[in-house]
Design a protein around this motif. Structure first.
Motif, PDB file in Angstrom:
ATOM      1  N   TYR A  26       0.833  -1.208   0.000  1.00  0.00           N
ATOM      2  CA  TYR A  26       0.000   0.000   0.000  1.00  0.00           C
ATOM      3  C   TYR A  26       0.864   1.253   0.000  1.00  0.00           C
ATOM      4  O   TYR A  26       0.582   2.221  -0.710  1.00  0.00           O
ATOM      5  CB  TYR A  26      -0.943   0.005   1.201  1.00  0.00           C
ATOM      6  CG  TYR A  26      -2.210  -0.780   0.962  1.00  0.00           C
ATOM      7  CD1 TYR A  26      -3.361  -0.170   0.465  1.00  0.00           C
ATOM      8  CD2 TYR A  26      -2.258  -2.152   1.214  1.00  0.00           C
ATOM      9  CE1 TYR A  26      -4.521  -0.890   0.239  1.00  0.00           C
ATOM     10  CE2 TYR A  26      -3.421  -2.889   0.995  1.00  0.00           C
ATOM     11  CZ  TYR A  26      -4.547  -2.244   0.506  1.00  0.00           C
ATOM     12  OH  TYR A  26      -5.693  -2.968   0.272  1.00  0.00           O
ATOM     13  N   SER A  31      -2.297   0.039  -3.993  1.00  0.00           N
ATOM     14  CA  SER A  31      -3.603  -0.332  -3.434  1.00  0.00           C
ATOM     15  C   SER A  31      -4.567  -0.861  -4.490  1.00  0.00           C
ATOM     16  O   SER A  31      -5.349  -1.781  -4.220  1.00  0.00           O
ATOM     17  CB  SER A  31      -4.224   0.873  -2.723  1.00  0.00           C
ATOM     18  OG  SER A  31      -4.411   1.954  -3.622  1.00  0.00           O
ATOM     19  N   HIS A  43      -3.007  -2.839   8.710  1.00  0.00           N
ATOM     20  CA  HIS A  43      -2.471  -1.565   8.204  1.00  0.00           C
ATOM     21  C   HIS A  43      -2.346  -1.650   6.687  1.00  0.00           C
ATOM     22  O   HIS A  43      -1.708  -2.578   6.185  1.00  0.00           O
ATOM     23  CB  HIS A  43      -1.108  -1.262   8.815  1.00  0.00           C
ATOM     24  CG  HIS A  43      -1.114  -1.096  10.298  1.00  0.00           C
ATOM     25  ND1 HIS A  43      -1.854  -0.129  10.946  1.00  0.00           N
ATOM     26  CD2 HIS A  43      -0.475  -1.789  11.277  1.00  0.00           C
ATOM     27  CE1 HIS A  43      -1.660  -0.220  12.244  1.00  0.00           C
ATOM     28  NE2 HIS A  43      -0.832  -1.225  12.475  1.00  0.00           N
ATOM     29  N   PRO A  45      -5.964   0.489   7.657  1.00  0.00           N
ATOM     30  CA  PRO A  45      -7.248  -0.034   8.137  1.00  0.00           C
ATOM     31  C   PRO A  45      -8.206  -0.404   7.011  1.00  0.00           C
ATOM     32  O   PRO A  45      -9.099  -1.236   7.210  1.00  0.00           O
ATOM     33  CB  PRO A  45      -7.807   1.125   8.982  1.00  0.00           C
ATOM     34  CG  PRO A  45      -6.604   1.911   9.386  1.00  0.00           C
ATOM     35  CD  PRO A  45      -5.653   1.810   8.225  1.00  0.00           C
ATOM     36  N   THR A  46      -8.026   0.194   5.842  1.00  0.00           N
ATOM     37  CA  THR A  46      -8.942  -0.069   4.719  1.00  0.00           C
ATOM     38  C   THR A  46      -8.614  -1.362   3.970  1.00  0.00           C
ATOM     39  O   THR A  46      -9.418  -1.808   3.139  1.00  0.00           O
ATOM     40  CB  THR A  46      -8.873   1.090   3.719  1.00  0.00           C
ATOM     41  OG1 THR A  46      -7.498   1.263   3.295  1.00  0.00           O
ATOM     42  CG2 THR A  46      -9.359   2.383   4.356  1.00  0.00           C
ATOM     43  N   ARG A  48      -8.625  -4.562   4.570  1.00  0.00           N
ATOM     44  CA  ARG A  48      -9.557  -5.695   4.620  1.00  0.00           C
ATOM     45  C   ARG A  48     -10.941  -5.350   4.086  1.00  0.00           C
ATOM     46  O   ARG A  48     -11.804  -6.225   4.012  1.00  0.00           O
ATOM     47  CB  ARG A  48      -9.652  -6.212   6.064  1.00  0.00           C
ATOM     48  CG  ARG A  48      -8.359  -6.860   6.560  1.00  0.00           C
ATOM     49  CD  ARG A  48      -8.412  -7.166   8.035  1.00  0.00           C
ATOM     50  NE  ARG A  48      -8.550  -5.946   8.832  1.00  0.00           N
ATOM     51  CZ  ARG A  48      -8.760  -5.939  10.154  1.00  0.00           C
ATOM     52  NH1 ARG A  48      -8.866  -7.086  10.801  1.00  0.00           N
ATOM     53  NH2 ARG A  48      -8.856  -4.790  10.801  1.00  0.00           N
ATOM     54  N   HIS A  49     -11.118  -4.094   3.700  1.00  0.00           N
ATOM     55  CA  HIS A  49     -12.403  -3.683   3.119  1.00  0.00           C
ATOM     56  C   HIS A  49     -12.325  -3.563   1.597  1.00  0.00           C
ATOM     57  O   HIS A  49     -13.338  -3.714   0.912  1.00  0.00           O
ATOM     58  CB  HIS A  49     -12.845  -2.348   3.722  1.00  0.00           C
ATOM     59  CG  HIS A  49     -12.955  -2.369   5.215  1.00  0.00           C
ATOM     60  ND1 HIS A  49     -13.906  -3.113   5.883  1.00  0.00           N
ATOM     61  CD2 HIS A  49     -12.221  -1.748   6.174  1.00  0.00           C
ATOM     62  CE1 HIS A  49     -13.755  -2.941   7.181  1.00  0.00           C
ATOM     63  NE2 HIS A  49     -12.746  -2.123   7.391  1.00  0.00           N
ATOM     64  N   THR A  50     -11.122  -3.306   1.103  1.00  0.00           N
ATOM     65  CA  THR A  50     -10.964  -3.110  -0.344  1.00  0.00           C
ATOM     66  C   THR A  50     -10.431  -4.344  -1.055  1.00  0.00           C
ATOM     67  O   THR A  50     -10.462  -4.415  -2.278  1.00  0.00           O
ATOM     68  CB  THR A  50     -10.027  -1.919  -0.620  1.00  0.00           C
ATOM     69  OG1 THR A  50      -8.761  -2.153   0.011  1.00  0.00           O
ATOM     70  CG2 THR A  50     -10.615  -0.632  -0.075  1.00  0.00           C
TER      71      THR A  50
END
Length: 253
Positions: A26, A31, A43, A45-46, A48-50
C-alpha cells in the motif's frame, strides 16, 4: 530461498499473506492492485475492506485465493507454512521473503519494488529506513532484557529472529539470545537470566498493564515494560517509525 518465480510484469492482481508486506504494498502505491489480504492485515485499516480476506497467515483459504486470480502472491518463510505455500505454488506464482535482520528487510523492500514496478519508490523507502537506523546510536551499554511474545506458555524471541536484531539496535542485550527462535521459558529460567528489563510485546499475545504484576513477582528487581510489538517485529514500511520509537525508550534504560 533458492526458488525461481515467473510472474507477468508488472503484476496487476496481488495477494499478500503477510501483514507487514501488505502495508508495504500500500505504501508503494499499489492499493489498486491488491486483491487479497489476511485477516491480520490491519495496516492500512482499509485493506480488509478493499481486498478479499483470504484467511490467516497459517490457515489461508485456497479457494478464496484462487478466486482472486493472482498474478503474484507474496509470502514469508516464518509467517506462513511450508505445505500451504507449496500447494499454492502449484497453481500460482508465489514469491517468498526470509527475514532475520534489518539488511534482509531492506533487501526485501527493494525486491518487492522491482517485482511490482515500483523500484524508485521502494529504493527511496529503503534508503529512508536505513538512514534512520544509521543515526540510532544508544548512549549506554546494552541493557540485559527479555522480550516476551506469548503467555501460557511463556515464550520469548531468542537468537536468529528479526526481533533479536531489533533488540540489539534498540540498545538491549537479549538474555535469551543464545537460544534459538521462539523457545518456551519457565519462571525459573527467567529468574536465572536476571534481565534488567522485561519487555512484554503488544503482539502476537496482547500483553497489557494487567500482566505487569505477574512478571514483577518473578523478577522483583526488573523493570517491566509494555512495548509496541509492531515496531519490533514488522519488517516492511512500518520500520520508518522504529528507530524513533527505540530512541524514545532510552531515557529509562
Amino acid at each position: 530461498m533458492g526458488r525461481q518465480v515467473a510472474i507477468p510484469y508488472p503484476p496487476h492482481r496481488i495477494v499478500s499473506l503477510v501483514p507487514s508486506q501488505t502495508e508495504l504494498l500500500y505504501d508503494l502505491g499499489l492499493s489498486h492492485r491488491i486483491v487479497g489480504v489476511t485477516k491480520f492485515c490491519i495496516h492500512p485499516p482499509t485493506a480488509r475492506h478493499t481486498a478479499a480476506v483470504i484467511g490467516g497467515t497459517k490457515n489461508f483459504h485456497f479457494d478464496k485465493i484462487a478466486s482472486c486470480q493472482p498474478h503474484l502472491i507474496l509470502g514469508n518463510k516464518e509467517e506462513n507454512y511450508q505445505e500451504g505455500i507449496e500447494q499454492l505454488a502449484t497453481r500460482h506464482p508465489v514469491w517468498m521473503s526470509d527475514i532475520a535482520t534489518l539488511a534482509d528487510s531492506l533487501d526485501m523492500i527493494r525486491r518487492v519494488g522491482l517485482l511490482t514496478g515500483r523500484k524508485e519508490a521502494a529504493d527511496t523507502l529503503a534508503a529512508e529506513i536505513a538512514n534512520s537506523f544509521a543515526g540510532l546510536v544508544p548512549a549506554s551499554e546494552p541493557v540485559p532484557a527479555a522480550y516476551f511474545i506469548w503467555r501460557k506458555p511463556y515464550m520469548v524471541a531468542a537468537g536468529g529472529t528479526f526481533i533479536d536484531d531489533m533488540l540489539a539496535r534498540a540498545g538491549f542485550h537479549n538474555v535469551f539470545g543464545h537460544l534459538g527462535r521462539y523457545p518456551e521459558i519457565t519462571p525459573e529460567q527467567l529468574q536465572a537470566a536476571a534481565p534488567r528489563q522485561i519487555l512484554l510485546s503488544s503482539e502476537p499475545y496482547p500483553f497489557g498493564e494487567k500482566h505487569v504484576a505477574e512478571f514483577q513477582a518473578i523478577c522483583p528487581t526488573a523493570e517491566i515494560r509494555i512495548v509496541d510489538g509492531e515496531l519490533f517485529s514488522w519488517y516492511g514500511s512500518r520500520l520508518r517509525y522504529s528507530a524513533t520509537y527505540f530512541r524514545e525508550l532510552w531515557p529509562t534504560l
